[in-house]
Design an enzyme around this catalytic site. Structure first.
Site, mmCIF file in Angstrom:
data_model
loop_
_atom_site.group_PDB
_atom_site.id
_atom_site.type_symbol
_atom_site.label_atom_id
_atom_site.label_comp_id
_atom_site.label_asym_id
_atom_site.label_seq_id
_atom_site.Cartn_x
_atom_site.Cartn_y
_atom_site.Cartn_z
ATOM 1 C CB ALA A 47 63.882 22.113 47.848
ATOM 2 C CB VAL A 136 79.015 30.274 31.390
ATOM 3 C CG1 VAL A 136 80.267 31.028 30.941
ATOM 4 C CG2 VAL A 136 79.289 28.771 31.422
ATOM 5 C CB ILE A 140 77.431 37.890 30.315
ATOM 6 C CG1 ILE A 140 78.081 38.909 31.255
ATOM 7 C CG2 ILE A 140 77.867 38.141 28.873
ATOM 8 C CD1 ILE A 140 79.585 38.767 31.359
ATOM 9 C CE LYS A 209 81.737 30.513 36.179
ATOM 10 N NZ LYS A 209 82.114 31.765 36.868
ATOM 11 N N GLY A 306 76.792 37.117 41.336
ATOM 12 C CA GLY A 306 75.872 37.883 42.175
ATOM 13 C C GLY A 306 74.463 37.350 42.052
#
Length: 432
Positions: A47, A136, A140, A209, A306
Site C-alpha cells: 500500500a 526502538v 539493535i 522509545k 536507516g
C-alpha cells in the site's frame, strides 16, 4: 515441504526507506525465509500513497495499491507489516488487520507510545501477534531481550542513546568544539537530520522509545505523556567543554529506572563519564545499557535507523509471527501486570552540574553553598574559574531530587551576588 502446502501472504503498508527494504528482502531472501518459517512467504500487496512515486526498489507489477484499508481486510492476507508511521491511518489499519485475522509487525514507535494498550488488547482479542522490535533502535535487538530473554530477571534500569540525529550532533560538538546550530547543519547536509528536525532535537522521538522500553522493562503501561522530555537545542559549546573538564561527555539519554516500586522515565541531555560504555557511542549509532539484578550490566549497540537496518528487525519479527501463525499459536503479548506508578520528574533523583556567574568578592562561595544546603542538595565538588567580572562557580552535586535542584536554582537566580545561572545539566552514570 510438500507441494500444495500452506503459503503465507504478507501485506506491506508503506514503501518508503524502510518499506522498500522490507519488500526487497522478502523477494531476495524468499528461499531462505521459506526454510526458516516452514512455508513460502509471498507479497500480497504493497500500500502506497502514490502509485507513480519513485522508489528505491522495484515492486512486482500489480502489487501496488492506494487502497490500504482494502488490502488489510483481504481474506488471503495472513501477515501485515506497517511501516507508514504516525497515528492515523496506521492505528485504524492495524486494528482492521487484527480484526480480519492477520498478525501484525510494526515499526511505529509514536503509535505504540501513545496508544499501545488499544493495539495489544485488539491482538489479544483476535488471538494474533503484534510484534514491534523495529520501533526502538533500528537493527539493535533490544525489545526481544527485555520481553523474553530477561523475563526471569528483574530489570532495574535502562539507559539508552536511542536517537542517531542527536547523538551525531552532540558527538560533533564534543569532537570539534562546534556549536549546536553548526553541528545540526552538518547533520542535515549528511542526511542524518530531517529538514524539520523537531522530533529529534526536541526529544519527541526518544521519548516515544523510552516509553516502550519502560513498559517492557517494568511490566507497566507507560505512554509518551508519562515521559519527562528535554531536547538538545539549548546545549552549548560551553556545556560540552564543561563536561570535558570533569572527564565527561554530553549525550541525549533515555532513562527508565525502578525506584522502590515506582517507575521514573525521562529523556534529557546529561553528562556521563567517558569511562561509561555509552560515552564511546559515536556519530549516528545507538546503544542501550541495561542493568538487572541477576544478569548485571548488558550493552546493546548498533545502527539505530536507516532502511536496511530497520528492515532487518522487521524481517526478524516477521519470521517469528509467521512461525506462530503456521503453528496456530501466538507469542508473548503485553505484560503490564505490575501496574507500577510513574513518578513525576520532581521526585526523580540524580546529580547536577551547575555553572553560576558570580561577583568576585569574599563570602560568595559560602553564600552559594548555603543555598544548596537549605534545599537539601549536597555538594560533591565546587571550583571557581576566572576573576573579576569573569568569575564563575561550577558546582557538581550529589544525588538530589529534581524539585530540590529547581528550588536551589530559583533561589540562586534571586541572589544579588549571582549575575546568572548559565547552565544546569544532569550528571548520569557511575564510572562503570
Amino acid at each position: 515441504m510438500s507441494e500444495g502446502g500452506p503459503v503465507l501472504r504478507v501485506a506491506v503498508l508503506g514503501c518508503g526507506s524502510v518499506g522498500s527494504q522490507v519488500v526487497r528482502l522478502l523477494q531476495e531472501q524468499a528461499e531462505d525465509l521459506a526454510a526458516r518459517v516452514g512455508a513460502p512467504v509471498e507479497l500480497a500487496g504493497v500500500a502506497v500513497r502514490r502509485i507513480d512515486a519513485p522508489r528505491e526498489v522495484e515492486v512486482p507489477p500489480g502489487l501496488l495499491t492506494t487502497d490500504a484499508a482494502g488490502l488489510v481486510a483481504r481474506d488471503d492476507v495472513d501477515l501485515v507489516v506497517e511501516v507508514i508511521g504516525g497515528i492515523e491511518p496506521a492505528r485504524s489499519l492495524i486494528l482492521s488487520a487484527l480484526e480480519h485475522g492477520a498478525s501484525v509487525v510494526t515499526a511505529n514507535k509514536a503509535l505504540l507510545a501513545e496508544d499501545g494498550p488499544t493495539l495489544f488488547e485488539a491482538a489479544e482479542k483476535a488471538g494474533r501477534d503484534l510484534y514491534y522490535e523495529a520501533a526502538v533502535a533500528g537493527a539493535i535487538p533490544i525489545l526481544r531481550p527485555l520481553r523474553e530473554s530477561l523475563a526471569g530477571d528483574r530489570v532495574t534500569r535502562v539507559l539508552g542513546i536511542v536517537n542517531g540525529t542527536t547523538n551525531f550532533i552532540l558527538d560533533k560538538m564534543d569532537s570539534t568544539g562546534a556549536g549546536f546550530t553548526e553541528s545540526l547543519e552538518e547533520a542535515q547536509e549528511l542526511g542524518y537530520a530531517e529538514a524539520d528536525p523537531t522530533a529529534d532535537v526536541e526529544g519527541f522521538d526518544a521519548a516515544a522509545k523510552a516509553a516502550i522500553l519502560a513498559s517492557l522493562a517494568f511490566h507497566t503501561r507507560v505512554t509518551a505523556s508519562d515521559v519527562y522530555r528535554e531536547g538538545i537545542a539549548d546545549v552549548t559549546a560551553a556545556d560540552v567543554a564543561s563536561a570535558a573538564d570533569i572527564g565527561s561527555v554530553v549525550k541525549l539519554l533515555a532513562i527508565a529506572e525502578l525506584n522502590d516500586d515506582a517507575v521514573s522515565v525521562r529523556v534529557h541531555p546529561a553528562m556521563i563519564p567517558r569511562s561509561h560504555p555509552l560515552a564511546s557511542v559515536r556519530e549516528a549509532y545507538n546503544a542501550v545499557f541495561v542493568e538487572s539484578q541477576a544478569a548485571g550490566q548488558l550493552m546493546f549497540y548498533g545502527p539505530g535507523a536507516g532502511g536496511a537496518p530497520t528492515a532487518s528487525a522487521v524481517l526478524g519479527d516477521l519470521v517469528t509471527v509467521a512461525r506462530n501463525h503456521l503453528a496456530g499459536s501466538r507469542g508473548v503479548g503485553e505484560s503490564a501486570y505490575a501496574q507500577r506508578a510513574v513518578l513525576p520528574m520532581g521526585e526523580t533523583r540524580t546529580r547536577y552540574h551547575v555553572a553560576i556567574d558570580v561577583d568576585d568578592r569574599a563570602g560568595v562561595l559560602a553564600t552559594v553553598a548555603m543555598a544548596f544546603s537549605e534545599h537539601g542538595v549536597s555538594i560533591q565538588t565546587v571550583r571557581q574559574e576566572g576573576r573579576g567580572a569573569d568569575a564563575q562557580l561550577v558546582v557538581v552535586s550529589h544525588e538530589a531530587t529534581d524539585a530540590q535542584l529547581s528550588a536551589t536554582v530559583e533561589q540562586l537566580r534571586g541572589m544579588e551576588i549571582v549575575r546568572e545561572v548559565t547552565s544546569v545539566m544532569r550528571v548520569e552514570g557511575r564510572d562503570e
